[in-house]
Design an enzyme around this catalytic site. Structure first.
Site, PDB file in Angstrom:
ATOM      1  N   ASN A   1     111.342 105.790 -11.145  1.00 35.14           N
ATOM      2  CA  ASN A   1     110.679 107.068 -10.894  1.00 35.14           C
ATOM      3  C   ASN A   1     109.542 107.332 -11.870  1.00 35.14           C
ATOM      4  O   ASN A   1     108.639 108.110 -11.573  1.00 35.14           O
ATOM      5  CB  ASN A   1     111.712 108.204 -10.890  1.00 35.14           C
ATOM      6  CG  ASN A   1     112.501 108.220  -9.594  1.00 35.14           C
ATOM      7  OD1 ASN A   1     112.331 107.336  -8.739  1.00 35.14           O
ATOM      8  ND2 ASN A   1     113.350 109.214  -9.416  1.00 35.14           N
TER       9      ASN A   1
ATOM     10  N   GLU B   1     113.567  99.967  -6.504  1.00 34.77           N
ATOM     11  CA  GLU B   1     112.428 100.128  -5.574  1.00 34.77           C
ATOM     12  C   GLU B   1     111.236 100.774  -6.296  1.00 34.77           C
ATOM     13  O   GLU B   1     110.442 101.501  -5.707  1.00 34.77           O
ATOM     14  CB  GLU B   1     112.816 100.980  -4.344  1.00 34.77           C
ATOM     15  CG  GLU B   1     114.042 100.486  -3.593  1.00 34.77           C
ATOM     16  CD  GLU B   1     113.803  99.246  -2.760  1.00 34.77           C
ATOM     17  OE1 GLU B   1     112.736  98.624  -2.894  1.00 34.77           O
ATOM     18  OE2 GLU B   1     114.692  98.877  -1.979  1.00 34.77           O
TER      19      GLU B   1
ATOM     20  N   ARG C   1      97.731 108.241 -10.559  1.00 36.96           N
ATOM     21  CA  ARG C   1      96.552 107.382 -10.371  1.00 36.96           C
ATOM     22  C   ARG C   1      95.809 107.788  -9.112  1.00 36.96           C
ATOM     23  O   ARG C   1      94.582 107.860  -9.095  1.00 36.96           O
ATOM     24  CB  ARG C   1      97.000 105.921 -10.288  1.00 36.96           C
ATOM     25  CG  ARG C   1      95.851 104.921 -10.293  1.00 36.96           C
ATOM     26  CD  ARG C   1      96.356 103.502 -10.102  1.00 36.96           C
ATOM     27  NE  ARG C   1      97.396 103.174 -11.054  1.00 36.96           N
ATOM     28  CZ  ARG C   1      98.503 102.493 -10.736  1.00 36.96           C
ATOM     29  NH1 ARG C   1      98.729 102.125  -9.485  1.00 36.96           N
ATOM     30  NH2 ARG C   1      99.380 102.211 -11.662  1.00 36.96           N
TER      31      ARG C   1
END
Length: 378
Positions: free
Chosen positions: A364, A361, A373
C-alpha cells in the site's frame, strides 16, 4: 447488489451459495491443517470460476472485471485465503490468454480454466519485492531454448501447482530487459523451498521457487522479448482489483458476525446491541465497507473499458479497500471481546487472512507512490 444487473446478481448468488455451502464449513479446518482444497476449487471451476475473465474459446467464462470483482467478493465470505489463491490463478490464466499466441492459449488455458491444473505467478524475488524492475532471475537464450537461473520468493501455490508464469531477465538492467516465460512442473532444474509458516493464508502453500539451469523452449515465452514487465504490470492492475474484492468479502462477513454477536451477547443486563457506542461503530463499519465497494467496482469498470486512468484507480481502490477492510475486520474482532481472539470464532481468521492484502500485489506504500506520481505529473 445495488447497481448490479440481473445477470450480475445471479453470479453473486451462485458464488455466495457456493461460499456458504462448500467453503465456510471447512474454512477453519483448511486454516488449521494447512489444506490446499483442490477438489473444492475444481467444483468452483465447474461454475466457471477457474477462468472468469478468460475468453470462452479456451474454456473461460468471458466475464467482465466487474463481474469478477462481484464473484471474488462473494466467494471470499466463505474463505478469504482460498479465494485469494483463486484470484491469482485467474490472473495467470488471463496473462496466457491475453499475451500468448494461439498455440499457447490452447495448450495451457483449457486445463487451467477447469482447474485440472493450477497456476502460480512468479515475480517477487528475495532481493526485489516492491522494486520489481530490479529482478535478477536470468534467462539466457541458447538456440531455441532459454536457460533459466535464479529464485522467486513468496510464491502462492509454489510446489503444489502445475504452471509457473515467470518474470525473468533476458536483456539488460531495468524493466525493458524483462521477459515472461511459462514453465511446467517437472521441468528439470525446477525445485522448491520449504513451505513457509504464515500468520494467515494457510489454505494455500507458499514456497520459494528455484531455477537451476532450467531449459525452457522459446515457444513458452509470452509476447516478445522485453515485454515481460509490461505483462506483469497489466496483470497486477487486475490483481489489485481481485485482492481488494477478497478484502470486501472478508469485511462483509465480519460485519455480519459482529452484528450477530452484538445481538446475542449480553453485558450489564442488556444486549451489546443496545450500547450506542457499539451501534455507531457498526454503522461506521458498514459505511466504510460500502465506500470501499464502490471504489473497487468503479476501478473494475475503468479497467474493463481500458480507460487511461484505470491503473491509478486500481491503485486507489486497492489502497483504500485493503486498509479499510482490515480495519473493519479488526473492529469486528474487538466487538467480540475475548471470544474474538479464540480460533473457535471465524472473525479472527478473517483478520489474519486479510492482513497480507495490504502487502501483496504491490504494497500500500507503493500504491500511494503510484497515485502521487499520477497527480504530480498532471
Amino acid at each position: 447488489s445495488a447497481g448490479l444487473t440481473e445477470e450480475q446478481k445471479e453470479f453473486q448468488k451462485v458464488a455466495l451459495d457456493f461460499a456458504a455451502k462448500e467453503m465456510a464449513p471447512h474454512m477453519a479446518e483448511w486454516d488449521e491443517k494447512e489444506i490446499f482444497p483442490v477438489e473444492t476449487m475444481r467444483k468452483a471451476a465447474q461454475l466457471g470460476f477457474g477462468g472468469i475473465y478468460v475468453k470462452p474459446d479456451v474454456g473461460g467464462s468471458g466475464l467482465s472485471r466487474l463481474d469478477t470483482s462481484v464473484i471474488f467478493e462473494a466467494l471470499s465470505t466463505g474463505c478469504t485465503s482460498t479465494t485469494a489463491y483463486m484470484s491469482i490463478h485467474n490472473m495467470c490464466v488471463w496473462m496466457i490468454d491475453t499475451f500468448g499466441n494461439e498455440e499457447q492459449r490452447r495448450r495451457f488455458c483449457p486445463s487451467l480454466c477447469s482447474m485440472e491444473k493450477f497456476a502460480s505467478y512468479c515475480l517477487t524475488e528475495p532481493g526485489s519485492g516492491s522494486d520489481a524492475a530490479s529482478l535478477l532471475t536470468s534467462a539466457q537464450r541458447k538456440g531455441d531454448t532459454y536457460v533459466l537461473n535464479g529464485s522467486k520468493a513468496f510464491i502462492s501455490g509454489g510446489g503444489d501447482t502445475d504452471v509457473y508464469v515467470v518474470m525473468c531477465r533476458t536483456g539488460g538492467p531495468g524493466p525493458k530487459g524483462i521477459s515472461c516465460l511459462v514453465l511446467e512442473k517437472g521441468t528439470p532444474g525446477l525445485s522448491f523451498g520449504k513451505k513457509e509458516r504464515k500468520v494467515g493464508w494457510n489454505s494455500q502453500p507458499t514456497r520459494a521457487v528455484i531455477f537451476e539451469d532450467c531449459v525452457v523452449p522459446v515457444g513458452n515465452r509470452l509476447g516478445a522479448e522485453g515485454q515481460g514487465f509490461n505483462i506483469a504490470m497489466k496483470g497486477l492492475n487486475g490483481g489489485r482489483i481481485n485482492i481488494a474484492s477478497c478484502s470486501l468479502g472478508a469485511a462483509h462477513a465480519s460485519v455480519l458476525l459482529a452484528q450477530e454477536h452484538l445481538t446475542v451477547r449480553k453485558q450489564f443486563g442488556e444486549p451489546l446491541a443496545n450500547n450506542q457506542y457499539l451501534q455507531f461503530r457498526l454503522a461506521e463499519m458498514a459505511t466504510r465497507l460500502v465506500a470501499a465497494r464502490l471504489m473497487v467496482r468503479n476501478a473494475a469498470r475503468a479497467l474493463q473499458e481500458g480507460r487511461e486512468d484505470a491503473a491509478v484507480l486500481c491503485s486507489m481502490a486497492k489502497l483504500f479497500a485493503t486498509d479499510e477492510c482490515f480495519a473493519i475486520c479488526n473492529q469486528a474482532l474487538q466487538m467480540h471481546g475475548g471470544y474474538g481472539y479464540l480460533k473457535d470464532y471465524a472473525v479472527q481468521q478473517f483478520v489474519r487472512d486479510i492482513r497480507v492484502h495490504q502487502i501483496l500485489e504491490g504494497t500500500n506504500e507503493v500504491m500511494r507512490m503510484i497515485v502521487a506520481r499520477n497527480l504530480l505529473q498532471g
